[in-house]
Design an enzyme around this catalytic site. Sequence first.
Site, PDB file in Angstrom:
ATOM      1  N   ARG A 167      -1.292 -10.179  13.026  1.00 43.29           N
ATOM      2  CA  ARG A 167      -1.384  -8.817  12.498  1.00 43.29           C
ATOM      3  C   ARG A 167      -2.532  -8.724  11.478  1.00 43.29           C
ATOM      4  O   ARG A 167      -3.265  -7.740  11.437  1.00 43.29           O
ATOM      5  CB  ARG A 167      -0.048  -8.460  11.824  1.00 43.29           C
ATOM      6  CG  ARG A 167       0.368  -7.018  12.023  1.00 43.29           C
ATOM      7  CD  ARG A 167       1.605  -6.691  11.216  1.00 43.29           C
ATOM      8  NE  ARG A 167       2.789  -7.419  11.629  1.00 43.29           N
ATOM      9  CZ  ARG A 167       3.805  -7.736  10.816  1.00 43.29           C
ATOM     10  NH1 ARG A 167       3.767  -7.427   9.539  1.00 43.29           N
ATOM     11  NH2 ARG A 167       4.848  -8.389  11.268  1.00 43.29           N
TER      12      ARG A 167
ATOM     13  N   LYS B 223       0.821  -1.223   0.000  1.00 47.12           N
ATOM     14  CA  LYS B 223       0.000   0.000   0.000  1.00 47.12           C
ATOM     15  C   LYS B 223       0.854   1.272   0.000  1.00 47.12           C
ATOM     16  O   LYS B 223       0.560   2.214  -0.736  1.00 47.12           O
ATOM     17  CB  LYS B 223      -0.889  -0.052   1.238  1.00 47.12           C
ATOM     18  CG  LYS B 223      -1.936   1.009   1.350  1.00 47.12           C
ATOM     19  CD  LYS B 223      -3.044   0.555   2.292  1.00 47.12           C
ATOM     20  CE  LYS B 223      -2.575   0.266   3.702  1.00 47.12           C
ATOM     21  NZ  LYS B 223      -2.464   1.482   4.532  1.00 47.12           N
TER      22      LYS B 223
ATOM     23  N   ARG C 204      -9.393   5.552  10.158  1.00 46.24           N
ATOM     24  CA  ARG C 204      -9.201   4.231  10.744  1.00 46.24           C
ATOM     25  C   ARG C 204     -10.465   3.698  11.404  1.00 46.24           C
ATOM     26  O   ARG C 204     -10.507   2.548  11.812  1.00 46.24           O
ATOM     27  CB  ARG C 204      -8.103   4.282  11.816  1.00 46.24           C
ATOM     28  CG  ARG C 204      -6.705   4.265  11.261  1.00 46.24           C
ATOM     29  CD  ARG C 204      -5.716   3.825  12.322  1.00 46.24           C
ATOM     30  NE  ARG C 204      -4.347   4.172  11.942  1.00 46.24           N
ATOM     31  CZ  ARG C 204      -3.606   3.434  11.127  1.00 46.24           C
ATOM     32  NH1 ARG C 204      -4.077   2.332  10.610  1.00 46.24           N
ATOM     33  NH2 ARG C 204      -2.387   3.806  10.827  1.00 46.24           N
TER      34      ARG C 204
ATOM     35  N   ARG D 187      11.253 -13.995   3.545  1.00 47.16           N
ATOM     36  CA  ARG D 187      12.306 -12.987   3.428  1.00 47.16           C
ATOM     37  C   ARG D 187      13.541 -13.405   4.217  1.00 47.16           C
ATOM     38  O   ARG D 187      13.446 -13.916   5.316  1.00 47.16           O
ATOM     39  CB  ARG D 187      11.818 -11.658   4.011  1.00 47.16           C
ATOM     40  CG  ARG D 187      11.016 -10.834   3.051  1.00 47.16           C
ATOM     41  CD  ARG D 187      10.713  -9.491   3.678  1.00 47.16           C
ATOM     42  NE  ARG D 187       9.495  -8.945   3.100  1.00 47.16           N
ATOM     43  CZ  ARG D 187       8.678  -8.131   3.748  1.00 47.16           C
ATOM     44  NH1 ARG D 187       8.927  -7.781   4.995  1.00 47.16           N
ATOM     45  NH2 ARG D 187       7.615  -7.677   3.153  1.00 47.16           N
TER      46      ARG D 187
ATOM     47  N   ARG E 110      14.114 -12.696  10.217  1.00 52.59           N
ATOM     48  CA  ARG E 110      13.814 -11.749  11.293  1.00 52.59           C
ATOM     49  C   ARG E 110      13.292 -12.403  12.577  1.00 52.59           C
ATOM     50  O   ARG E 110      13.676 -12.042  13.648  1.00 52.59           O
ATOM     51  CB  ARG E 110      12.867 -10.669  10.810  1.00 52.59           C
ATOM     52  CG  ARG E 110      13.644  -9.659  10.001  1.00 52.59           C
ATOM     53  CD  ARG E 110      12.924  -8.392   9.713  1.00 52.59           C
ATOM     54  NE  ARG E 110      13.425  -7.840   8.462  1.00 52.59           N
ATOM     55  CZ  ARG E 110      14.555  -7.160   8.348  1.00 52.59           C
ATOM     56  NH1 ARG E 110      15.299  -6.907   9.394  1.00 52.59           N
ATOM     57  NH2 ARG E 110      14.967  -6.717   7.173  1.00 52.59           N
TER      58      ARG E 110
END
Length: 230
Positions: free
Chosen positions: A190, A32, A107, A146, A179
Amino acid sequence: MTTATDPSIAPGSSAVKTKRVLLLLGPPGCGKGTQGERLAKRLGIPTISTGEMIRAEIKAGSELGKIAAGVTITGGLLSDDLVNQIVESRLSKDDCARGFLLDGYPRSIDQAKFLSGLLERLKMPQPTVIHIDVPNDLLVSRTCLRRYCAVCGALYNLQSKPPKKDGTCDSCGAPLQQRADDCEETVRNRLLAYEKSTAPLIGHYSAGDYKRVEGTGTPDEVLEAIVAAI
Ligand code: ZN
């Protein structure tokens, strides 16, 4: 006989004929931010992000900025009312006269209703809502596959951009890092939080000028799909 300049051929007047208010919705990891920047540049309108706006008010030392600084220093969340006032202050500036792209606002339904009234007061159209849709499984694999090199900063993705030798940086030979071990769980949590907070907004806007765009392609393909939809 008049020599006055015809205002209809003044520089820039023909480039943008309509005012545009765009609002991007999409899950974390859908691209986004990048799409917003590129789209705004293409259309010649500013991107208005809530975080930047708040930081700008604080830096300028305005009354709103002083209140916002007090709240953020104590770790509190800014109230809808304060965020709305900061948005109003920003959208009333000259560079927004021909339109803008909102990132991270509204939001909540309350903020969406405030925005609607504000746009009326500013004589701007109601927003065109672009929903970048990407399946959760793809977002999880994009994020969790990743790898990065802590030595030289090179980035890899085991699916789309794997290193030539397993677990080793192509550029400097250092071992690649991931990570977090609980990546999938973190990303899914999330996404759940995003769905919970955004579903009401999608419901609110789906009756208006609402476009759903497939976000699974390359960044260029997604940008073209957005441009075609609006
Ligand atoms: Zn490296």
